[in-house]
Design a protein around this motif. Structure first.
Motif, PDB file in Angstrom:
ATOM      1  N   ARG A   1     -26.248  30.414  89.153  1.00 28.51           N
ATOM      2  CA  ARG A   1     -27.108  29.795  88.972  1.00 28.51           C
ATOM      3  C   ARG A   1     -28.236  30.734  88.267  1.00 28.51           C
ATOM      4  O   ARG A   1     -29.579  30.380  88.182  1.00 28.51           O
ATOM      5  N   LEU A   2     -28.074  31.875  88.107  1.00 25.72           N
ATOM      6  CA  LEU A   2     -28.744  32.958  87.390  1.00 25.72           C
ATOM      7  C   LEU A   2     -29.126  32.453  85.816  1.00 25.72           C
ATOM      8  O   LEU A   2     -28.004  31.799  85.330  1.00 25.72           O
ATOM      9  N   PRO A   3     -30.341  32.737  85.312  1.00 23.80           N
ATOM     10  CA  PRO A   3     -30.422  32.402  83.875  1.00 23.80           C
ATOM     11  C   PRO A   3     -29.581  33.261  83.109  1.00 23.80           C
ATOM     12  O   PRO A   3     -28.993  34.382  83.418  1.00 23.80           O
ATOM     13  N   ALA A   4     -29.211  32.460  81.958  1.00 25.94           N
ATOM     14  CA  ALA A   4     -28.339  33.272  81.080  1.00 25.94           C
ATOM     15  C   ALA A   4     -28.848  34.308  80.430  1.00 25.94           C
ATOM     16  O   ALA A   4     -30.068  34.454  80.232  1.00 25.94           O
ATOM     17  N   ALA A   5     -27.822  35.267  80.089  1.00 25.11           N
ATOM     18  CA  ALA A   5     -28.206  36.752  79.556  1.00 25.11           C
ATOM     19  C   ALA A   5     -28.914  36.535  77.959  1.00 25.11           C
ATOM     20  O   ALA A   5     -28.394  35.589  77.285  1.00 25.11           O
ATOM     21  N   THR A   6     -30.073  37.087  77.675  1.00 25.56           N
ATOM     22  CA  THR A   6     -30.751  37.096  76.397  1.00 25.56           C
ATOM     23  C   THR A   6     -30.192  38.275  75.732  1.00 25.56           C
ATOM     24  O   THR A   6     -30.262  38.193  74.199  1.00 25.56           O
ATOM     25  N   GLY A   7     -29.838  39.311  76.138  1.00 29.06           N
ATOM     26  CA  GLY A   7     -29.477  40.442  75.204  1.00 29.06           C
ATOM     27  C   GLY A   7     -30.229  41.586  75.443  1.00 29.06           C
ATOM     28  O   GLY A   7     -30.055  42.714  75.024  1.00 29.06           O
ATOM     29  N   ASN A   8     -31.458  41.231  75.869  1.00 29.37           N
ATOM     30  CA  ASN A   8     -32.462  42.248  75.969  1.00 29.37           C
ATOM     31  C   ASN A   8     -32.332  42.703  77.460  1.00 29.37           C
ATOM     32  O   ASN A   8     -32.760  41.984  78.374  1.00 29.37           O
ATOM     33  N   PRO A   9     -32.037  44.032  77.579  1.00 28.96           N
ATOM     34  CA  PRO A   9     -32.024  44.508  79.097  1.00 28.96           C
ATOM     35  C   PRO A   9     -33.416  44.224  79.917  1.00 28.96           C
ATOM     36  O   PRO A   9     -33.088  44.068  81.183  1.00 28.96           O
TER      37      PRO A   9
END
Length: 129
Positions: A24-32
């Motif tokens: 249920r966590l938000p999707a990864a954006t690539g920005n750490p």
């Protein structure tokens, strides 16, 4: 003739593998930085996180107070933070290992269901408890 335990549809379709639960966590954006902040906002949704952090807080507080009775506040603070980190990481790791074992058991039960169902349907009298 086919035996009741051999099911042609089960041999063509491999059993579903349950390795990861849906997140249920938000999707990864690539920005750490953004990913870390989003994960921190949703820490209560991470499996085992709540209990692990509570155990760490309680342990760190206890050791910090005990150490504070015999040492200066900086030393007591270092012990408290170190204890918090060790207990939190240790209890999170143990909880994750238990969840993985539970997933494996559920997977084994799911895989054995067709066999058990076929063997129970071949018996003529139902068993009563």
């Amino acid at each position: 003739m086919t035996s009741p335990s051999s099911n042609p549809s089960s041999s063509s379709n491999p059993p579903a593998q349950v390795h990861e639960l849906p997140s249920r966590l938000p999707a990864a954006t690539g920005n750490p930085v953004i990913d870390s902040l989003n994960s921190a906002r949703h820490i209560t949704e991470v499996p085992c996180a709540r209990n692990s952090l509570l155990y760490g807080i309680a342990g760190g507080l206890g050791i910090g107070v005990i150490r504070g009775l015999s040492a200066n506040p900086m030393v007591a603070g270092n012990w408290a933070v170190g204890t918090f980190a060790l207990i939190s990481l240790g209890s999170w790791h143990i909880c994750q290992a238990q969840m993985a074992q539970e997933r494996k058991k559920v997977e084994q039960i799911i895989e054995s269901m067709p066999r058990r169902k076929a063997s129970s349907s071949s018996s003529t009298s139902p068993e009563s408890s």
